[in-house]
Design a protein around this motif. Structure first.
Motif, PDB file in Angstrom:
ATOM      1  N   LYS A 116     -11.582   3.920   3.727  1.00  0.00           N
ATOM      2  CA  LYS A 116     -10.924   3.254   2.858  1.00  0.00           C
ATOM      3  C   LYS A 116     -10.309   4.186   1.981  1.00  0.00           C
ATOM      4  O   LYS A 116     -10.791   4.906   1.381  1.00  0.00           O
ATOM      5  CB  LYS A 116     -11.600   2.114   2.284  1.00  0.00           C
ATOM      6  CG  LYS A 116     -11.502   0.773   3.283  1.00  0.00           C
ATOM      7  CD  LYS A 116     -11.864  -0.550   2.481  1.00  0.00           C
ATOM      8  CE  LYS A 116     -11.487  -1.647   3.243  1.00  0.00           C
ATOM      9  NZ  LYS A 116     -11.929  -2.985   2.356  1.00  0.00           N
TER      10      LYS A 116
ATOM     11  N   THR B 175      -7.812  -6.055   6.749  1.00  0.00           N
ATOM     12  CA  THR B 175      -8.209  -5.056   6.100  1.00  0.00           C
ATOM     13  C   THR B 175      -7.286  -4.238   5.602  1.00  0.00           C
ATOM     14  O   THR B 175      -6.227  -3.848   6.179  1.00  0.00           O
ATOM     15  CB  THR B 175      -9.008  -4.271   7.339  1.00  0.00           C
ATOM     16  OG1 THR B 175      -9.836  -4.812   8.256  1.00  0.00           O
ATOM     17  CG2 THR B 175      -9.550  -2.809   6.820  1.00  0.00           C
ATOM     18  N   GLU B 176      -7.654  -3.657   4.192  1.00  0.00           N
ATOM     19  CA  GLU B 176      -6.545  -2.988   3.636  1.00  0.00           C
ATOM     20  C   GLU B 176      -6.958  -1.467   3.686  1.00  0.00           C
ATOM     21  O   GLU B 176      -8.101  -1.240   3.050  1.00  0.00           O
ATOM     22  CB  GLU B 176      -6.384  -3.310   2.291  1.00  0.00           C
ATOM     23  CG  GLU B 176      -5.971  -4.772   2.069  1.00  0.00           C
ATOM     24  CD  GLU B 176      -5.906  -5.279   0.366  1.00  0.00           C
ATOM     25  OE1 GLU B 176      -5.644  -4.225  -0.382  1.00  0.00           O
ATOM     26  OE2 GLU B 176      -5.970  -6.386   0.046  1.00  0.00           O
TER      27      GLU B 176
ATOM     28  N   LEU C 110      -1.920  -3.184   5.813  1.00  0.00           N
ATOM     29  CA  LEU C 110      -2.797  -4.360   6.181  1.00  0.00           C
ATOM     30  C   LEU C 110      -2.986  -4.581   7.548  1.00  0.00           C
ATOM     31  O   LEU C 110      -1.904  -4.744   8.252  1.00  0.00           O
ATOM     32  CB  LEU C 110      -1.838  -5.634   5.539  1.00  0.00           C
ATOM     33  CG  LEU C 110      -1.438  -5.630   3.997  1.00  0.00           C
ATOM     34  CD1 LEU C 110      -0.573  -6.672   3.589  1.00  0.00           C
ATOM     35  CD2 LEU C 110      -2.859  -5.473   3.217  1.00  0.00           C
TER      36      LEU C 110
ATOM     37  N   ARG D  38       2.206  -2.434   3.778  1.00  0.00           N
ATOM     38  CA  ARG D  38       2.244  -3.387   2.850  1.00  0.00           C
ATOM     39  C   ARG D  38       3.480  -3.106   1.665  1.00  0.00           C
ATOM     40  O   ARG D  38       3.962  -3.797   0.848  1.00  0.00           O
ATOM     41  CB  ARG D  38       1.127  -3.215   1.852  1.00  0.00           C
ATOM     42  CG  ARG D  38       0.669  -3.860   0.595  1.00  0.00           C
ATOM     43  CD  ARG D  38      -0.380  -3.930   0.186  1.00  0.00           C
ATOM     44  NE  ARG D  38      -1.223  -2.553  -0.060  1.00  0.00           N
ATOM     45  CZ  ARG D  38      -0.876  -1.808  -0.896  1.00  0.00           C
ATOM     46  NH1 ARG D  38      -0.469  -2.199  -1.901  1.00  0.00           N
ATOM     47  NH2 ARG D  38      -1.607  -0.710  -0.839  1.00  0.00           N
TER      48      ARG D  38
ATOM     49  N   LYS E  91      -5.087   2.037   2.456  1.00  0.00           N
ATOM     50  CA  LYS E  91      -4.121   2.536   1.683  1.00  0.00           C
ATOM     51  C   LYS E  91      -3.022   1.600   1.783  1.00  0.00           C
ATOM     52  O   LYS E  91      -3.095   0.552   1.139  1.00  0.00           O
ATOM     53  CB  LYS E  91      -3.744   3.865   2.327  1.00  0.00           C
ATOM     54  CG  LYS E  91      -4.722   5.060   2.537  1.00  0.00           C
ATOM     55  CD  LYS E  91      -5.263   5.392   1.111  1.00  0.00           C
ATOM     56  CE  LYS E  91      -6.413   6.268   1.470  1.00  0.00           C
ATOM     57  NZ  LYS E  91      -6.968   6.814   0.268  1.00  0.00           N
ATOM     58  N   HIS E  92      -1.769   2.082   2.344  1.00  0.00           N
ATOM     59  CA  HIS E  92      -0.554   1.219   2.339  1.00  0.00           C
ATOM     60  C   HIS E  92      -0.527   0.232   3.549  1.00  0.00           C
ATOM     61  O   HIS E  92       0.360  -0.707   3.754  1.00  0.00           O
ATOM     62  CB  HIS E  92       0.765   2.093   2.423  1.00  0.00           C
ATOM     63  CG  HIS E  92       0.762   2.786   3.494  1.00  0.00           C
ATOM     64  ND1 HIS E  92      -0.154   3.822   3.786  1.00  0.00           N
ATOM     65  CD2 HIS E  92       1.493   2.834   4.812  1.00  0.00           C
ATOM     66  CE1 HIS E  92       0.040   4.496   4.800  1.00  0.00           C
ATOM     67  NE2 HIS E  92       0.980   3.723   5.451  1.00  0.00           N
TER      68      HIS E  92
ATOM     69  N   TYR F 195      -4.397  -6.734  10.536  1.00  0.00           N
ATOM     70  CA  TYR F 195      -4.912  -8.041  11.011  1.00  0.00           C
ATOM     71  C   TYR F 195      -5.260  -8.095  12.206  1.00  0.00           C
ATOM     72  O   TYR F 195      -4.508  -8.106  13.259  1.00  0.00           O
ATOM     73  CB  TYR F 195      -3.670  -8.980  10.846  1.00  0.00           C
ATOM     74  CG  TYR F 195      -3.117  -9.328   9.595  1.00  0.00           C
ATOM     75  CD1 TYR F 195      -3.337 -10.357   8.508  1.00  0.00           C
ATOM     76  CD2 TYR F 195      -2.042  -8.417   9.043  1.00  0.00           C
ATOM     77  CE1 TYR F 195      -2.763 -10.626   7.451  1.00  0.00           C
ATOM     78  CE2 TYR F 195      -1.543  -8.514   7.876  1.00  0.00           C
ATOM     79  CZ  TYR F 195      -1.785  -9.746   6.943  1.00  0.00           C
ATOM     80  OH  TYR F 195      -1.239  -9.741   5.697  1.00  0.00           O
TER      81      TYR F 195
ATOM     82  N   GLU G  39      -9.265 -12.415   5.987  1.00  0.00           N
ATOM     83  CA  GLU G  39      -8.590 -11.427   5.144  1.00  0.00           C
ATOM     84  C   GLU G  39      -8.259 -10.125   6.085  1.00  0.00           C
ATOM     85  O   GLU G  39      -9.024  -9.709   6.612  1.00  0.00           O
ATOM     86  CB  GLU G  39      -9.123 -11.377   3.978  1.00  0.00           C
ATOM     87  CG  GLU G  39      -8.991 -12.434   3.093  1.00  0.00           C
ATOM     88  CD  GLU G  39      -7.711 -13.120   2.725  1.00  0.00           C
ATOM     89  OE1 GLU G  39      -6.586 -12.371   2.482  1.00  0.00           O
ATOM     90  OE2 GLU G  39      -7.642 -14.208   3.093  1.00  0.00           O
TER      91      GLU G  39
END
Length: 225
Positions: free
Chosen positions: A225, A127-128, A133, A144, A130-131, A135, A125
């Motif tokens: 994060k 890594t998130e 994504l 995002r 803040k705003h 990959y 999945e």
């Protein structure tokens, strides 16, 4: 997964044209270069690289080694008219497959599919942050909120990937510079600082008040994060 982007480096225009056309017809997006000087920067956003060995300037082996250092998760397929075992072994020290010329387009496409399955069968999945994504296995970063992909240069992606791999840790300027450039950091060198500024302009919602790449005064940088 979005459309797979392939970095393809081939200086023979006849071969380059039909390979690019064939791969595009199979649903791939192809970034075709005729030399390798800009390969690391142009590879940002690509999921696989196909490299001819005999190129003007830098040869395919040198380019491949640089790409593997910059993007460890990117599979590399070498193409060459050289058939000796020594050449193949040299290529396979860093590359993931080696196909000799001449080749049938179906075989090239099959090898591309095998490499993509091998490398991305268990894509983690994103890594998130803040705003964002991130990959990392696909060398992609997406906003995002807008759904738009953020395009980084090769060095920018290397710096950000290194920070993410050490999420939450304070990294010194020396650590980051020596990991990304492979050279000894010289006190007072502004190169890293300039790259961080450009990274923030692309990644932060408000570059003047960064929330993703944090400066730890007198030490270095951290991504939290």
């Amino acid at each position: 997964m979005n459309i797979t982007t392939i970095l393809y480096i081939e200086d023979d225009h006849e071969i380059g044209s039909w390979v690019t056309k064939d791969l595009a017809e199979r649903g791939y997006e192809v970034v075709w270069l005729t030399s390798g000087e800009e390969a690391v920067d142009k590879a940002a956003g690509s999921q696989l690289a196909i490299l001819d060995v005999m190129l003007p300037g830098l040869d395919g082996f040198t380019i491949g080694q640089r790409l593997k250092k910059a993007y460890p998760s990117m599979p590399i397929l070498m193409l060459s008219a050289r058939t000796s075992i020594d050449d193949k072994l040299q290529g396979l020290q860093f590359a993931d497959d080696y196909l000799t010329k001449p080749f049938h387009p179906d075989e090239l496409a099959a090898r591309v599919e095998v490499l993509l399955r091998r490398f991305f069968a268990h894509v983690s999945e994103p890594t998130e942050l803040k705003h964002l994504l991130v990959y990392e296995n696909e060398n992609r970063i997406v906003n995002r909120l807008s759904g738009e992909e953020i395009i980084l240069t090769g060095k920018q992606f290397q710096i950000f990937s290194y920070l993410i791999r050490n999420l939450g840790q304070i990294l010194t300027k020396e650590q980051i510079y020596e990991s990304v450039w492979g050279e000894t950091y010289l006190e007072g060198d502004k190169t890293l600082m300039v790259h961080i500024r450009y990274l923030r302009e692309k990644l932060e919602q408000d570059p003047a008040s960064p929330e993703i790449i944090e400066t730890v005064r007198g030490v270095g940088y951290r991504v939290r994060k």
